[in-house]
Design a protein around this motif. Structure first.
Motif, PDB file in Angstrom:
ATOM      1  N   HIS A 200     -10.792  -5.179   2.064  1.00  0.00           N
ATOM      2  CA  HIS A 200      -9.838  -5.188   3.169  1.00  0.00           C
ATOM      3  C   HIS A 200      -8.951  -6.428   3.089  1.00  0.00           C
ATOM      4  CE1 HIS A 200      -8.078  -4.540   7.058  1.00  0.00           C
ATOM      5  NE2 HIS A 200      -8.493  -5.715   7.479  1.00  0.00           N
ATOM      6  N   ASN A 201      -7.680  -6.208   3.291  1.00  0.00           N
ATOM      7  CA  ASN A 201      -6.702  -7.272   3.511  1.00  0.00           C
ATOM      8  C   ASN A 201      -6.473  -8.175   2.296  1.00  0.00           C
ATOM      9  OD1 ASN A 201      -4.817  -8.197   5.332  1.00  0.00           O
ATOM     10  ND2 ASN A 201      -6.144  -9.770   6.160  1.00  0.00           N
TER      11      ASN A 201
ATOM     12  N   TYR B 166     -10.254 -11.751   4.907  1.00  0.00           N
ATOM     13  CA  TYR B 166     -10.319 -10.636   3.977  1.00  0.00           C
ATOM     14  C   TYR B 166     -11.778 -10.273   3.728  1.00  0.00           C
ATOM     15  CZ  TYR B 166     -11.419 -14.189   0.480  1.00  0.00           C
ATOM     16  OH  TYR B 166     -11.996 -15.195  -0.211  1.00  0.00           O
TER      17      TYR B 166
ATOM     18  N   ASN C  38      -4.555  -2.661   2.536  1.00  0.00           N
ATOM     19  CA  ASN C  38      -3.990  -3.080   3.813  1.00  0.00           C
ATOM     20  C   ASN C  38      -4.832  -2.574   4.981  1.00  0.00           C
ATOM     21  OD1 ASN C  38      -1.878  -4.574   2.765  1.00  0.00           O
ATOM     22  ND2 ASN C  38      -0.608  -2.758   2.528  1.00  0.00           N
ATOM     23  N   THR C  39      -5.520  -1.460   4.786  1.00  0.00           N
ATOM     24  CA  THR C  39      -6.516  -0.994   5.742  1.00  0.00           C
ATOM     25  C   THR C  39      -7.863  -1.063   5.044  1.00  0.00           C
ATOM     26  OG1 THR C  39      -6.272   1.306   5.045  1.00  0.00           O
ATOM     27  CG2 THR C  39      -4.891   0.574   6.871  1.00  0.00           C
ATOM     28  N   TYR C  40      -8.938  -0.896   5.797  1.00  0.00           N
ATOM     29  CA  TYR C  40     -10.281  -0.901   5.227  1.00  0.00           C
ATOM     30  C   TYR C  40     -10.352   0.169   4.143  1.00  0.00           C
ATOM     31  CZ  TYR C  40     -15.253  -0.028   4.805  1.00  0.00           C
ATOM     32  OH  TYR C  40     -16.507   0.171   4.318  1.00  0.00           O
TER      33      TYR C  40
ATOM     34  N   ARG D 185      -2.779 -13.673   5.256  1.00  0.00           N
ATOM     35  CA  ARG D 185      -3.574 -12.538   4.789  1.00  0.00           C
ATOM     36  C   ARG D 185      -4.886 -13.008   4.166  1.00  0.00           C
ATOM     37  NH1 ARG D 185      -2.528  -7.243   2.996  1.00  0.00           N
ATOM     38  NH2 ARG D 185      -0.356  -7.510   3.499  1.00  0.00           N
TER      39      ARG D 185
END
Length: 128
Positions: free
Chosen positions: A70-71, A52, A95-97, A48
């Motif tokens: 993000h991320n 990012y 986890n999403t934008y 992850r």
């Protein structure tokens, strides 16, 4: 007569909506994060942190800061004045934008932007 009355009502509604909207300035300052650190914990998804995003812009005219994240997992975002007081705070899942807007109207002068998440810690400083 009904058409004129309807037209006047629509015009009044449009004008009042335009006047009530907050106009933000195009002039913005990119916030550079001076310290970005990946956190390393056992049993965490290290893939992850390879891809990012942490990006922020400060709009001085409207006292707003906008962050694009993000991320980085669940993120705690703080606006902290130079006395160490938290003047604004939010939690968001990235986890999403994710786009976050925070008010900076209660900061007097320069301030810090801190993003503390499960996977990344970042600090930025805004000079006013």
């Amino acid at each position: 007569m009904k058409k004129h009355f309807t037209l006047i009502i629509v015009l009044i509604a449009c004008i009042s909506r335009c006047l009530s909207m907050e106009m933000t300035s195009i002039d913005s300052e990119k916030v550079s994060f001076e310290q970005i650190m990946r956190k390393e914990y056992e049993h965490k998804d290290f893939e992850r942190t390879l891809n990012y995003m942490i990006d922020a812009r400060y709009y001085g005219d409207s006292n707003l800061i906008e962050l694009d994240l993000h991320n980085i997992g669940i993120a705690h975002i703080y606006i902290i004045d130079l006395l160490g007081n938290v003047t604004n705070y939010t939690i968001t899942d990235t986890n999403t934008y994710t786009h976050v807007t925070l008010s900076t109207e209660f900061t007097n002068g320069n301030f810090y932007v801190v993003v503390d998440s499960e996977y990344v810690y970042a600090e930025g400083y805004v000079h006013m």
